[in-house]
Write an enzyme that holds these catalytic residues in place. Structure first.
Site, short mmCIF file in Angstrom:
data_model
loop_
_atom_site.label_atom_id
_atom_site.label_comp_id
_atom_site.label_asym_id
_atom_site.label_seq_id
_atom_site.Cartn_x
_atom_site.Cartn_y
_atom_site.Cartn_z
CB CYS A 172 -43.63 -45.69 -11.06
SG CYS A 172 -45.07 -45.30 -12.08
CG HIS B 188 -40.61 -42.65 -11.75
ND1 HIS B 188 -40.75 -43.29 -12.97
CD2 HIS B 188 -41.87 -42.33 -11.35
CE1 HIS B 188 -42.03 -43.35 -13.28
NE2 HIS B 188 -42.73 -42.77 -12.32
CG ASN C 146 -44.85 -42.22 -15.30
OD1 ASN C 146 -44.13 -43.20 -15.31
ND2 ASN C 146 -45.56 -41.87 -14.24
#
Length: 324
Positions: free
Chosen positions: A114, A251, A281
């Site tokens: 990520c 993020h 996500n």
């Protein structure tokens, strides 16, 4: 004069299939309310059968090039951040290079889950500052729907697919924090936390891609502190503080992490770009997707100061301060 890596184009791509939270109610002991309350996610996009990470990355790249007014052969390098490549090798970046019809330069992938796009941005900035490239296409692209355990309600409802891209170009500045472009970066990792977020497969272990495994609560506790700390460290390197920030572009993992990080930094949520409700996500695609949406909605404007920060498996985390 000081050399800077300036963002001149941004673009994104999302698969056509939109999956609302209610769709998971058919196969899991969960609900729209449960997912929204714990993550802030309302819907996400899943790639179609046969749709790959490189295909999504290529479309996002074309959109970024169009905004920058450039052709593929104007680009010197492509850096793709992904944890879900089409194949073990070759790299997604070389597939994008071919997909764009780019016949020069070089291309490669980076993998920091990520946090991948932050690492890719810092890497691309290094290429420009060292003179290796004048224009770099930086892409984050993922098909996390391919590594989900669909029986694990704590993880499979959180992730989505997509791609985002940014064009960085070498420009000269004064050397002050008023310059456009990347002003600083801060990168970190600590392999002791591997069990918090990992995939239980790989080439040299199972020979299969495996499924994502996550320890949600411990990861949450690590995330807020580490994200706030890395953002503040990058700001300090640039001679700036949270008061100077126009937008945090985090993020997009979980709305509670986003809110907690902003609070730790003393920055109002009015100054945070939030897309987690629509995308879930998307790992390395998360930040460039949010950047692209922020620009398209007229929120992010030329000359504004941005802090982008992310944390992912490894653990790996970091931040970039840039003036748009």
């Amino acid at each position: 004069m000081t050399l800077r890596s300036v963002a001149t184009g941004v673009g994104h791509y999302l698969p056509e299939r939109v999956v609302p939270n209610s769709e998971f109610e058919k196969s899991l002991d969960t609900s729209d309310e449960w997912i929204r309350t714990r993550s802030g996610i309302e819907r996400r996009h899943f790639a179609a059968e046969g749709e790959t990470t490189s295909q999504m990355a290529t479309i996002a790249a074309r959109n970024a090039l169009d905004m920058a007014g450039l052709n593929p052969d104007d680009i010197d390098a492509i850096v793709v951040a992904t944890s879900t490549p089409d194949l073990t090798f070759p790299s997604v970046a070389t597939m994008v290079q071919n997909g764009l019809g780019m016949t020069r330069g070089f291309a490669y992938d980076v993998q920091a889950v990520c946090a991948g796009f932050i690492f890719a941005l810092a890497n691309a900035n290094g290429l420009i500052l060292s003179g290796q490239a004048e224009r770099v296409l930086v892409i984050g692209a993922e098909t996390f729907s391919r590594i989900m355990d669909w029986t694990d309600r704590s993880t499979c409802v959180l992730f989505g697919d997509g791609a985002g891209a940014v064009v960085l170009e070498a420009r000269t500045g004064t050397g002050s924090s008023d310059d456009r472009g990347i002003l600083s970066s801060d990168l970190n990792s600590d392999g002791r936390y591997r069990e918090m977020l990992y995939v239980d497969g790989g080439v040299s272990t199972s020979g299969e891609s495996g499924k994502l495994r996550m320890q949600g609560n411990p990861l949450f506790r690590q995330a807020v502190g580490k994200l706030a700390d890395t953002a503040e460290a990058a700001l300090k390197k640039a001679g700036l503080t949270g008061d100077d920030v126009d937008w945090i572009v985090p993020h997009q993992a979980n709305i509670r992490i986003i809110q907690g990080t902003a609070k730790r930094m003393g920055v109002s949520m009015d100054k945070v770009i939030v897309t987690v409700q629509d995308h879930g996500n998307t790992s390395a695609a998360s930040i460039p997707l949010a950047l692209s949406v922020g620009v398209a909605e007229g929120k992010i404007r030329k000359g504004q100061l941005l802090v982008a920060e992310a944390i992912g498996g490894g653990l790996a985390w970091g931040s970039v301060v840039l003036r748009w």
